[in-house]
Write an enzyme that holds these catalytic residues in place. Structure first.
Site, mmCIF file in Angstrom:
data_model
loop_
_atom_site.group_PDB
_atom_site.id
_atom_site.type_symbol
_atom_site.label_atom_id
_atom_site.label_comp_id
_atom_site.label_asym_id
_atom_site.label_seq_id
_atom_site.Cartn_x
_atom_site.Cartn_y
_atom_site.Cartn_z
ATOM 1 N N LYS A 163 0.858 -1.173 0.000
ATOM 2 C CA LYS A 163 0.000 0.000 0.000
ATOM 3 C C LYS A 163 0.901 1.232 0.000
ATOM 4 O O LYS A 163 1.915 1.259 0.735
ATOM 5 C CB LYS A 163 -0.886 -0.006 1.251
ATOM 6 C CG LYS A 163 -1.939 -1.113 1.233
ATOM 7 C CD LYS A 163 -2.952 -0.870 0.132
ATOM 8 C CE LYS A 163 -4.161 -1.773 0.306
ATOM 9 N NZ LYS A 163 -5.195 -1.480 -0.711
ATOM 10 N N ASP A 239 -9.087 -0.683 -9.770
ATOM 11 C CA ASP A 239 -9.855 -1.393 -8.737
ATOM 12 C C ASP A 239 -11.158 -0.602 -8.556
ATOM 13 O O ASP A 239 -12.177 -0.894 -9.204
ATOM 14 C CB ASP A 239 -9.008 -1.471 -7.447
ATOM 15 C CG ASP A 239 -9.757 -2.009 -6.230
ATOM 16 O OD1 ASP A 239 -10.959 -2.308 -6.341
ATOM 17 O OD2 ASP A 239 -9.150 -2.117 -5.146
HETATM 18 C C1 NPQ Z 1 -7.866 -2.845 -1.993
HETATM 19 N N1 NPQ Z 1 -7.922 -4.481 -0.101
HETATM 20 O O1 NPQ Z 1 -7.435 -3.635 -2.785
HETATM 21 C C2 NPQ Z 1 -8.437 -3.275 -0.650
HETATM 22 C C3 NPQ Z 1 -8.573 -2.132 0.238
HETATM 23 C C4 NPQ Z 1 -9.148 -2.320 1.597
HETATM 24 C C5 NPQ Z 1 -6.575 -6.309 0.656
HETATM 25 O O2 NPQ Z 1 -5.702 -4.295 -0.082
HETATM 26 C C6 NPQ Z 1 -11.803 -3.125 5.708
HETATM 27 C C7 NPQ Z 1 -12.554 -3.611 4.665
HETATM 28 C C8 NPQ Z 1 -10.574 -2.585 5.478
HETATM 29 C C9 NPQ Z 1 -12.089 -3.524 3.390
HETATM 30 C C10 NPQ Z 1 -8.862 -1.936 3.927
HETATM 31 C C11 NPQ Z 1 -6.688 -4.923 0.129
HETATM 32 C C12 NPQ Z 1 -10.099 -2.500 4.185
HETATM 33 C C13 NPQ Z 1 -10.855 -2.973 3.125
HETATM 34 C C14 NPQ Z 1 -8.406 -1.870 2.645
HETATM 35 C C15 NPQ Z 1 -10.365 -2.874 1.839
HETATM 36 O O3 NPQ Z 1 -7.912 -1.686 -2.320
HETATM 37 MG MG MG Z 2 -7.160 -1.832 -4.320
#
Ligand code: NPQ
Ligand code: MG
Length: 368
Positions: A163, A239
């Protein structure tokens, strides 16, 4: 089959470590589960909405409200219902894809359990295991990030996603790439934290041989992503912007995305997710399965989806232990080869463990 009721159940699940993204830090998940009660048995759905509307406009209280007051009444009024009809019936309501997806998932699980077919088979899976990637949150300092990345690689993860946000990007990626070497599959996710003027800055990531840059700009800035795609060599992967198969095709045609992250919750359900997959496959665009910090229920469904032929990149489908000390289902464990097995039982192939479910439930409400 006839739908008799929907249970809206809330569970509180502590994360094994805080998860920081450009839009905030998550320590616990407050998750809405949907249980469909039908004449021929039950099925489970998981809503991926967060407690607060940060990733998208949806949030968990809002999802529960829209299901109870708008979505459920339409479905409960039908003398008979199939999972394939759900999205069309719910299309009279604008938005709320995560709420719709959770309801469709519950009906689909019930239907497939009743007919003895696995979700993977139903969706068109061609694999029985999928490579596991992991999403690594923003850390307070570089050393902690390197420690976490090395820990995940030691566990066997086959792809690392970092991230990023402005100020915590190029130097962080440089440090990780230097530490892990040139062969580790590495990518970044900005969750919309940049502007189109950041093109030259993001081009500084090109030297680190990343698989992709995920969602650098706001969801509605498709044109901006197309501009950015001409300024950076690293492929852009959308995304948040991709909310349907139609928009996926549009983003591809406009040159805004070269790779697509597919999340069923973001597009209104697993059946629409297959449609996104099909559009991308027809355009020769690789896809991978995103994650929303799901319990074992959503994780099982994601693995079924990730087993489709167009999912040629490792996704954010991690083992249960990446997020939970105790998962709601039998935990998903990484094999020695860094893969996760696709469930083979009817429907999701997993169900909540009753003792765990009882322990984490904070409320339950039946809509009939
Ligand atoms: C993404 N997921 O791809 C998301 C973002 C994300 C695994 O990076 C609670 C529920 C907290 C959903 C934090 C990953 C979260 C969430 C990040 C989704 O952008
Ligand atoms: Mg994402």
């Amino acid at each position: 089959m006839r739908l008799l009721g929907l249970e809206l159940r809330r569970v509180a699940m502590p994360l094994v470590r805080p998860f920081r993204t450009s839009f905030g830090t998550e320590r616990d998940r407050d998750i809405l589960l949907v249980r469909a009660e039908t004449e021929s048995g039950e099925g489970w759905g998981e809503c991926v909405a967060m407690a607060e509307p940060r990733y998208s406009p949806e949030y968990v209280d809002g999802a529960a409200h829209v299901i109870e007051h708008f979505l459920a009444p339409v479905l409960l009024a039908r003398p008979s219902l199939t999972a394939a009809e759900v999205a069309g019936l719910l299309a009279v309501f604008e938005g709320h894809p995560m709420a719709k997806a959770a309801v469709e998932m519950a009906v689909l699980d019930a239907e497939l359990r009743a007919t003895g077919v696995s979700l993977a088979t139903h969706l068109g899976a061609v694999r029985d295991r999928v490579p596991a990637g992991v999403s690594v949150g923003i850390t307070d300092d570089v050393d902690t990030l390197l420690e976490q990345v090395e820990g995940y690689l030691a566990e066997g993860y086959l792809r690392i996603k970092l991230k990023i946000e402005p100020g915590l990007d190029v130097e962080r990626v440089r440090a990780v790439r230097e530490r892990v070497g040139p062969d580790v599959l590495l990518q970044v996710d900005a969750n919309a934290a940049y502007t189109v003027d950041d093109g030259p800055h993001l081009a500084a990531l090109d030297e680190f041989d990343l698989l992709l840059i995920e969602q650098p700009l706001p969801p509605d800035d498709v044109a901006g992503h197309a501009v950015l795609a001409r300024q950076v060599r690293t492929p852009i992967c959308l995304d948040e912007s991709v909310t349907s198969a139609r928009i996926a095709r549009d983003c591809i045609e406009r040159g805004a995305t070269a790779i697509v992250n597919i999340k069923a919750g973001r597009v209104g359900g697993y059946l629409e997710a297959v449609a996104v997959h099909d559009v991308c496959a027809a355009a020769g665009v690789p896809v991978w399965c995103g994650g929303m910090l799901e319990t074992g229920l959503g994780r099982a469904a994601n693995l079924a989806l990730a087993a489709l032929p167009g999912f040629t990149l490792p996704g954010d489908t991690s083992a249960s232990a990446r997020y939970w000390a105790t998962d709601l289902t039998v935990p998903f464990v990484l094999g020695d080869d860094g893969h996760l097995a696709v469930p083979t039982g009817p429907g999701l192939g997993v169900e909540p463990l009753s003792d765990v479910l009882a322990a984490v439930t904070t409320s339950s409400h039946w809509v009939r």
